[in-house]
Design a protein around this motif. Sequence first.
Motif, PDB file in Angstrom:
ATOM      1  N   LYS A  20       0.835  -1.208   0.000  1.00 58.40           N
ATOM      2  CA  LYS A  20       0.000   0.000   0.000  1.00 58.40           C
ATOM      3  C   LYS A  20       0.868   1.256   0.000  1.00 58.40           C
TER       4      LYS A  20
ATOM      5  N   ARG B 121      -2.716   9.434   4.418  1.00 62.96           N
ATOM      6  CA  ARG B 121      -2.792   7.970   4.348  1.00 62.96           C
ATOM      7  C   ARG B 121      -1.430   7.335   4.551  1.00 62.96           C
TER       8      ARG B 121
ATOM      9  N   LYS C  63      -0.286   7.389   8.152  1.00 60.66           N
ATOM     10  CA  LYS C  63      -0.947   6.364   8.974  1.00 60.66           C
ATOM     11  C   LYS C  63      -0.343   4.991   8.734  1.00 60.66           C
TER      12      LYS C  63
ATOM     13  N   GLU D 221      -9.673  11.810   7.221  1.00 59.44           N
ATOM     14  CA  GLU D 221      -8.850  10.611   7.039  1.00 59.44           C
ATOM     15  C   GLU D 221      -8.507  10.005   8.410  1.00 59.44           C
ATOM     16  N   TYR D 222      -8.396  10.841   9.421  1.00 59.43           N
ATOM     17  CA  TYR D 222      -8.131  10.390  10.795  1.00 59.43           C
ATOM     18  C   TYR D 222      -9.421  10.213  11.603  1.00 59.43           C
TER      19      TYR D 222
ATOM     20  N   ILE E 146       0.893   4.252  -2.835  1.00 56.99           N
ATOM     21  CA  ILE E 146       0.640   5.670  -2.574  1.00 56.99           C
ATOM     22  C   ILE E 146       1.831   6.520  -3.018  1.00 56.99           C
TER      23      ILE E 146
END
Length: 367
Positions: free
Chosen positions: A7, A34, A37, A211-212, A11
Amino acid sequence: MSGTLAKIAEIEAEMARTQKNKATAHHLGLLKARLAKLRRELITPKGGGGGGPGEGFDVAKTGDARIGFVGFPSVGKSTLLSNLAGVYSEVAAYEFTTLTTVPGVIRYKGAKIQLLDLPGIIEGAKDGKGRGRQVIAVARTCNLILIVLDVLKPLGHKKIIENELEGFGIRLNSKPPNIGFKKKDKGGINLTATCPQSELDAETVKSILAEYKIHNADVTLRSDATADDLIDVVEGNRVYIPCIYVLNKIDQISIEELDIIYKVPHCVPISAHHRWNFDDLLERIWDYLRLVRIYTKPKGQLPDYTSPVVLPDSRTTVEDFCMKIHKNLIKEFKYALVWGLSVKHNPQKVGKDHTLEDEDVIQIVKK
């Protein structure tokens, strides 16, 4: 593990493809959140098992400050460490020689400074490779990081190491972003900017917070902030550590080249092998550590100038001084007599909130 890595790669590829402009700023902000995280997942292991972070690799903090040495294999890091501290460290030109950190302690200006070798942080540790995770846990506790570079190929190495450290939430030679951030129970996202913003608008801020899964918060931007700054504040686990770039092997370059290096900020040129310019390096280390030495004076005796009590310059009250000696001292504390730069007349009677300065002399009077 590999799922997360895939992932991250995805990104990063998408970010590389995306042109940077006003229209894409919003999308890039999201991708950055993203990524932050996912990286956090890599360096903080899930689940309570497995001995947690720092397993088998934890170095007790001794002394007044801790310096971490980072560098590629064969740049002369081990030579520098052993010549600075006389610590025996296996020197070899292949990777991961020094698997555990050999702490050496040097005394400088009366302070005990712990030197740590942080092996194998480079390339891939932030992706969970090698023993990266434990080493990083130690790196984050350092008061100063020394990045040792080979003067003949410094820039490529410098970028890679900085990227690694950044990926672990270590910010070098920078201050926390000037952003106020407070979560609330209700009321939505409330954004205030006290100066013009070139990157963050209300929409970008909202989507990064979403997103959080944060939908209610007060955000105050007190400087022209980037998406990265906002993410750092939301993540809340960033450490800000001063850093010196040590350019080794200067015996292999010309005087003209050396003159150029001297002008580079945060850089100190040395030769670890010939022990050239160590004085300069130690002076710079001392500046960046920002330590304050306090001498103690027992009643009716001369001050002890050989072993000062050393405090970080952010915590130098008389109370901090007492806590460093023994936590019970503050209970018996009546007042202190201080000689030095922090007082108007010598000695001066002060209470526990008085702020001390470097090389003050103190005598504690108990109840």
